[in-house]
Design an enzyme around this catalytic site. Structure first.
Site, PDB file in Angstrom:
ATOM      1  N   TYR A  13       0.791  -1.206  -0.067  1.00  0.00           N
ATOM      2  CA  TYR A  13      -0.284   0.100  -0.048  1.00  0.00           C
ATOM      3  C   TYR A  13       0.801   1.151  -0.207  1.00  0.00           C
ATOM      4  O   TYR A  13       0.737   2.064  -0.921  1.00  0.00           O
ATOM      5  CB  TYR A  13      -0.948   0.006   1.240  1.00  0.00           C
ATOM      6  CG  TYR A  13      -1.726   1.219   1.600  1.00  0.00           C
ATOM      7  CD1 TYR A  13      -2.355   1.935   0.427  1.00  0.00           C
ATOM      8  CD2 TYR A  13      -2.069   1.693   2.629  1.00  0.00           C
ATOM      9  CE1 TYR A  13      -3.201   2.951   0.772  1.00  0.00           C
ATOM     10  CE2 TYR A  13      -2.663   2.623   3.178  1.00  0.00           C
ATOM     11  CZ  TYR A  13      -3.305   3.165   1.927  1.00  0.00           C
ATOM     12  OH  TYR A  13      -4.117   4.632   2.276  1.00  0.00           O
ATOM     13  N   ILE A  14       1.621   1.246   1.084  1.00  0.00           N
ATOM     14  CA  ILE A  14       2.478   2.617   0.997  1.00  0.00           C
ATOM     15  C   ILE A  14       3.704   2.659   0.195  1.00  0.00           C
ATOM     16  O   ILE A  14       3.992   3.550  -0.559  1.00  0.00           O
ATOM     17  CB  ILE A  14       3.034   2.902   2.522  1.00  0.00           C
ATOM     18  CG1 ILE A  14       1.738   2.950   3.519  1.00  0.00           C
ATOM     19  CG2 ILE A  14       3.893   4.296   2.482  1.00  0.00           C
ATOM     20  CD1 ILE A  14       2.405   2.952   4.819  1.00  0.00           C
ATOM     21  N   ASP A  33       9.728  -7.510  -3.494  1.00  0.00           N
ATOM     22  CA  ASP A  33       8.381  -7.805  -2.780  1.00  0.00           C
ATOM     23  C   ASP A  33       8.365  -9.239  -2.785  1.00  0.00           C
ATOM     24  O   ASP A  33       8.724  -9.870  -3.847  1.00  0.00           O
ATOM     25  CB  ASP A  33       7.209  -7.079  -3.456  1.00  0.00           C
ATOM     26  CG  ASP A  33       6.180  -6.885  -2.342  1.00  0.00           C
ATOM     27  OD1 ASP A  33       5.863  -7.939  -1.884  1.00  0.00           O
ATOM     28  OD2 ASP A  33       5.922  -5.602  -2.042  1.00  0.00           O
ATOM     29  N   PHE A  83       9.972  -0.953   3.365  1.00  0.00           N
ATOM     30  CA  PHE A  83       8.614  -1.028   3.894  1.00  0.00           C
ATOM     31  C   PHE A  83       8.232  -2.690   4.202  1.00  0.00           C
ATOM     32  O   PHE A  83       7.230  -2.585   5.040  1.00  0.00           O
ATOM     33  CB  PHE A  83       7.817  -0.450   2.730  1.00  0.00           C
ATOM     34  CG  PHE A  83       7.837   0.976   2.345  1.00  0.00           C
ATOM     35  CD1 PHE A  83       7.164   1.837   3.125  1.00  0.00           C
ATOM     36  CD2 PHE A  83       8.427   1.243   1.062  1.00  0.00           C
ATOM     37  CE1 PHE A  83       6.977   3.148   2.674  1.00  0.00           C
ATOM     38  CE2 PHE A  83       8.380   2.603   0.767  1.00  0.00           C
ATOM     39  CZ  PHE A  83       7.791   3.764   1.538  1.00  0.00           C
ATOM     40  N   ASN A 102       9.820 -12.015  10.547  1.00  0.00           N
ATOM     41  CA  ASN A 102       9.726 -11.110   9.029  1.00  0.00           C
ATOM     42  C   ASN A 102       9.916  -9.754   9.466  1.00  0.00           C
ATOM     43  O   ASN A 102      10.976  -9.126   8.618  1.00  0.00           O
ATOM     44  CB  ASN A 102       8.027 -11.155   8.672  1.00  0.00           C
ATOM     45  CG  ASN A 102       8.099 -10.622   7.398  1.00  0.00           C
ATOM     46  OD1 ASN A 102       8.760 -11.015   6.529  1.00  0.00           O
ATOM     47  ND2 ASN A 102       6.893  -9.933   7.107  1.00  0.00           N
ATOM     48  N   SER A 127       6.654   3.776  13.180  1.00  0.00           N
ATOM     49  CA  SER A 127       5.065   3.665  13.338  1.00  0.00           C
ATOM     50  C   SER A 127       4.815   4.520  14.669  1.00  0.00           C
ATOM     51  O   SER A 127       5.511   4.298  15.713  1.00  0.00           O
ATOM     52  CB  SER A 127       4.271   2.417  13.424  1.00  0.00           C
ATOM     53  OG  SER A 127       3.334   2.500  14.216  1.00  0.00           O
ATOM     54  N   TYR A 152       3.252  -6.483  16.939  1.00  0.00           N
ATOM     55  CA  TYR A 152       3.474  -5.470  15.871  1.00  0.00           C
ATOM     56  C   TYR A 152       4.414  -4.488  16.572  1.00  0.00           C
ATOM     57  O   TYR A 152       5.316  -4.097  15.839  1.00  0.00           O
ATOM     58  CB  TYR A 152       2.173  -5.115  15.015  1.00  0.00           C
ATOM     59  CG  TYR A 152       2.519  -4.163  14.233  1.00  0.00           C
ATOM     60  CD1 TYR A 152       3.088  -4.210  12.996  1.00  0.00           C
ATOM     61  CD2 TYR A 152       2.066  -2.723  14.753  1.00  0.00           C
ATOM     62  CE1 TYR A 152       3.412  -3.283  12.319  1.00  0.00           C
ATOM     63  CE2 TYR A 152       2.307  -1.557  13.787  1.00  0.00           C
ATOM     64  CZ  TYR A 152       2.792  -1.851  12.625  1.00  0.00           C
ATOM     65  OH  TYR A 152       2.962  -0.801  12.003  1.00  0.00           O
ATOM     66  N   LYS A 156       8.351  -2.842  15.918  1.00  0.00           N
ATOM     67  CA  LYS A 156       8.655  -1.376  15.208  1.00  0.00           C
ATOM     68  C   LYS A 156       9.823  -0.955  16.569  1.00  0.00           C
ATOM     69  O   LYS A 156      10.918  -0.230  16.066  1.00  0.00           O
ATOM     70  CB  LYS A 156       7.515  -0.647  15.142  1.00  0.00           C
ATOM     71  CG  LYS A 156       6.793  -0.966  13.889  1.00  0.00           C
ATOM     72  CD  LYS A 156       7.547  -0.808  12.774  1.00  0.00           C
ATOM     73  CE  LYS A 156       6.551  -1.576  11.461  1.00  0.00           C
ATOM     74  NZ  LYS A 156       7.354  -1.725  10.077  1.00  0.00           N
ATOM     75  N   GLY A 301      -6.483  -3.005  23.203  1.00  0.00           N
ATOM     76  CA  GLY A 301      -5.168  -2.470  22.844  1.00  0.00           C
ATOM     77  C   GLY A 301      -5.350  -1.233  22.103  1.00  0.00           C
ATOM     78  O   GLY A 301      -4.155  -0.514  21.845  1.00  0.00           O
TER      79      GLY A 301
END
Ligand code: UDP
Length: 342
Positions: A13-14, A33, A83, A102, A127, A152, A156, A301
């Site tokens: 997406y980004i 990718d 990304f 990952n 983020s 997640y 970051k 969360g």
């Protein structure tokens, strides 16, 4: 010759929007990718906007040997925008190991391989989740980070820590800009690329547009009893093309060696917060659609309110967002309508 920039996750997406902005700013993007969470159709969209194919390598970025193969094939790469990562908060709670492997693994591979090929400039997707639940708003880059509310978010934070530790090691030559994104929304004005959520969307705006398009019965707003003006959560929604442009600015700064430090951190947001209800009402206004929604319980969360202090990016990078919430939502709606016809 155009300066080559490797864009990992460049079909996402980004990433896809950044590829377009890079090319239009005079760089030569090269996509890496593994298409685990992106679609080949994004490449067709990019090609249609740019009128040219972008070189693409289908490899897993956590595979250092495969990355070496790309750098060997593209000896002129001058910098990397990284990304490629998993990004769903809820999924990360279910599959933490996959997220660490990952998200952390791909950064480790890149940091190991880049210096072998003399590539010394890295822009990294971080983020605003690194701030956790902040004590004061808006958050500046100096706002202390808090324990992450999900694996997640932790990936970051760990990636930021890794970048700092590697930068501080003797002999390090890689310069990094950490970009802390707020909430990206919207799609390219051509409606040829945009967000392609797989299955039921987790994020607010694709859920809104899919509901308006009749693909979902209704939107549930996760709580209206927060300490905010209308009781719903506050976020800083940034148009994805604005966000993509922030990367171009960061890359230019890195390549020109203008950075004041070996690692620099920037918030990338609009500097304005909007409640969920404001987003819904703005969407209804720009789309002319009445949205079916109800109020449900809070989502575990969720941070009650967060938005960026965008001063540093403006003063240092010369970056300022250009697109309003209304125009961003209109572009999301246009994209949703295009998707229906695909
Ligand atoms: N949200 C909501 N209903 C949904 C999805 C999201 O009310 O179906 C709210 C969510 O509680 C948050 C905001 O919309 O306040 C943005 O959520 P999103 O998942 O898009 O981004 P986040 O800020 O969690 O990364």
């Amino acid at each position: 010759m155009r300066t080559k920039i490797l864009v990992t996750g460049g079909a996402g997406y980004i990433g896809s929007h950044a590829v377009v902005e890079l090319q239009q700013a005079g760089y030569q993007p090269v996509i890496v990718d593994n298409f685990s969470n992106s679609e080949e159709s994004a490449l067709a969209g990019i090609e249609s906007i740019l009128g040219a194919k972008v070189p693409t390598y289908r490899i897993d970025c956590a595979d250092a040997e495969a990355l070496r193969g790309v750098f060997r094939a593209e000896p002129d790469v001058a910098g990397v925008i990284h990304f490629a990562a998993y990004k769903a908060v809820g999924e990360s709670v279910q599959k933490p190991l996959a997220y660490f492997q990952n998200n952390v693994g791909s950064l480790l591979a890149l940091l190991a391989v880049m210096p072998e090929f003399g590539v010394e400039s890295l822009a990294f997707s971080s983020s605003c989740t690194v701030y956790g639940i902040p004590d004061a708003l808006p958050v500046t880059e100096a706002t202390p980070t808090k324990p992450a509310s999900s694996p997640y978010g932790r990936t970051k934070q760990m990636c930021e820590d890794i970048v700092h530790d590697v930068a501080a090691a003797p002999g390090n030559r890689v310069h990094t800009i950490l970009l802390r994104y707020f909430n990206p929304i919207g799609a390219h004005e051509s409606a040829k690329i945009g967000e392609l959520p797989l299955g039921v969307p987790n994020n607010l705006v694709p859920f809104i547009t899919q509901t308006a398009a009749g693909l979902r019965e209704k939107l549930t707003i996760f709580g209206n009893d927060y300490d905010t003006p209308d009781g719903t959560n506050i976020r800083d929604y940034i148009h994805v093309v604005d966000l993509a442009k922030a990367h171009v600015t960061a890359v230019r700064r890195l390549l020109e060696r203008k950075a004041s430090d070996v690692v620099e951190t920037f918030n990338v947001g609009t500097g304005h917060g909007n409640t969920v209800l404001e987003v819904v009402q703005t969407f209804e206004r720009v789309s002319g659609q009445k949205l079916n929604y109800d109020i449900g319980p809070r989502r575990a969360g969720d941070v009650p309110a967060i938005y960026a202090d965008a001063t540093k990016a403006e003063q240092v990078l010369g970056f300022k967002t250009e697109t309003s919430l209304a125009d961003s939502l209109a572009s999301s709606w246009k994209w949703q309508q295009t998707l229906k016809q695909m």
